[in-house]
Design an enzyme around this catalytic site. Structure first.
Site, PDB file in Angstrom:
ATOM      1  N   LYS A 128       0.869  -1.167   0.000  1.00  0.00           N
ATOM      2  CA  LYS A 128       0.000   0.000   0.000  1.00  0.00           C
ATOM      3  C   LYS A 128       0.910   1.222   0.000  1.00  0.00           C
ATOM      4  O   LYS A 128       1.671   1.439   0.949  1.00  0.00           O
ATOM      5  CB  LYS A 128      -0.885  -0.016   1.234  1.00  0.00           C
ATOM      6  CG  LYS A 128      -1.893   1.121   1.277  1.00  0.00           C
ATOM      7  CD  LYS A 128      -2.774   0.981   2.506  1.00  0.00           C
ATOM      8  CE  LYS A 128      -3.857   2.030   2.552  1.00  0.00           C
ATOM      9  NZ  LYS A 128      -4.696   1.881   3.742  1.00  0.00           N
ATOM     10  N   LYS A 173      -2.001  -1.453  -3.972  1.00  0.00           N
ATOM     11  CA  LYS A 173      -2.871  -0.279  -3.910  1.00  0.00           C
ATOM     12  C   LYS A 173      -2.024   0.981  -3.933  1.00  0.00           C
ATOM     13  O   LYS A 173      -1.074   1.046  -3.137  1.00  0.00           O
ATOM     14  CB  LYS A 173      -3.681  -0.348  -2.611  1.00  0.00           C
ATOM     15  CG  LYS A 173      -4.646   0.795  -2.408  1.00  0.00           C
ATOM     16  CD  LYS A 173      -5.385   0.673  -1.092  1.00  0.00           C
ATOM     17  CE  LYS A 173      -6.361   1.830  -0.948  1.00  0.00           C
ATOM     18  NZ  LYS A 173      -7.097   1.820   0.278  1.00  0.00           N
TER      19      LYS A 173
HETATM   20 ZN   LIG Z   1      -5.817   2.859   8.171  1.00  0.00          ZN
END
Ligand SMILES: [Zn+2]
Length: 319
Positions: free
Chosen positions: A189, A242
């Site tokens: 992420k 992501k």
């Molecule tokens: Zn978070």
């Protein structure tokens, strides 16, 4: 080989279908509520009854899964509603599983939607600022995973990038007899500007500081593979990259390296750009939406979390 639609269909290397898509929902307290998110046209915060209505529609279009994000009644420094058995997400999961038992229900597993400071964990003062207390946070995350699984979540998706979270959650689930609850780890992420509209939608922008200390540097790809390898070792059943669009190379490398399913999150900012350009008449929105989703699949994603899911599934349906 491109002469006719039939030939193009025969030699097409990548097939996108509703089966690839996961629809995110923002669930809020109340009844009959539908609060549009201005930066994400077509997306609204929904009360549980309205979310179920929309979930029925996406199921009818062939979308197999939804991921739920919660907007709590009230926020506090420790994010209590995240691990309250009657918190917004737990109630939402129970309701949607009883209405649509075959729908795969995924729960976002983090504290930032529930903390008043908007950070992903419990804070402790350090020097002139604050830092996230990793181990206390892990304890709260495993409590959250348990109440989500208890409510009926099929998969939990730890999204906070806390060190050791996947292992701790896996042990907690196994210890409570929840061996079949799968973990979709937000393995790579990135600290990204593309999350802006989401923070409006989930009302989770940090009130100070940012998340660069635990989210990844956009410049790094090899590091993403290390993070994913760690999560898999700790028990992740699937790994996620992501955002998606600026990280297609990372999706491809994860797909080539690992045998577990790879998910990609086509995030709010990616969605908002398409919608904004479409509203201006600068892009053919539906066509660009399809091209983007296809490119994410082509890069190697087995599943795509996208705010376009419903619209894309409708497009397949109308063909
Ligand atoms: Zn978070």
């Amino acid at each position: 080989m491109r002469a006719s639609p039939a030939v193009r269909r025969m030699v097409r290397e990548t097939q996108l279908s509703p089966n690839d898509l996961i629809q995110p929902f923002f669930v809020r307290p109340g009844k009959n509520e539908r609060r549009p998110v201005p930066s994400m046209p077509g997306v609204a915060q929904l009360s549980i009854d309205q979310m179920i209505k929309d979930a029925r529609a996406v199921v009818a279009l062939g979308v197999p899964a939804v991921i739920l994000f919660g907007i709590p009644e009230k926020k506090d420094p420790a994010g209590r509603e995240a691990y309250d058995p009657d918190g917004i997400i737990q109630r939402a999961v129970r309701a949607v599983k009883s209405a649509l038992p075959d729908l795969v229900v995924i729960t976002d597993l983090c504290l930032c939607e529930y903390t008043d400071h908007g950070h992903c964990g419990v804070l402790r003062a350090r020097g002139r600022g604050h830092e996230i207390e990793n181990d206390t946070t892990l304890e709260l995350l495993s409590r959250t995973a348990l109440v989500q699984a208890e409510a009926g979540a099929d998969w939990v998706a730890p999204s906070g990038m806390m060190d050791g979270a996947v292992g701790v959650i896996r042990r907690a689930l196994d210890g409570a007899g929840k061996k079949n609850t799968a973990i979709l780890a937000y393995a790579a992420k990135y600290a990204s500007g593309f999350y802006g509209p989401f923070r409006d939608a989930a009302q989770s922008a940090p009130s100070f500081g940012d998340r660069r200390s635990h989210q990844m540097d956009p410049a790094n790809a090899r590091e993403a593979l290390r993070e994913a390898a760690l999560d898999i070792k700790e028990g992740a059943d699937m790994v996620m990259v992501k955002p998606a669009l600026s990280y297609l190379d990372v999706i491809r490398r994860a797909r080539d390296r690992f045998d577990v399913p790879v998910a990609a999150y086509n995030v709010s900012g990616e969605y908002a750009m398409v919608k904004a350009a479409e509203a201006k008449g600068w892009l053919d929105g539906p066509r660009v939406m399809e091209e983007i989703l296809l490119s994410i699949k082509r890069a190697g994603a087995d599943m795509i979390l996208s705010y376009h899911a419903r619209e894309m599934a409708q497009r397949f349906h109308d063909r």
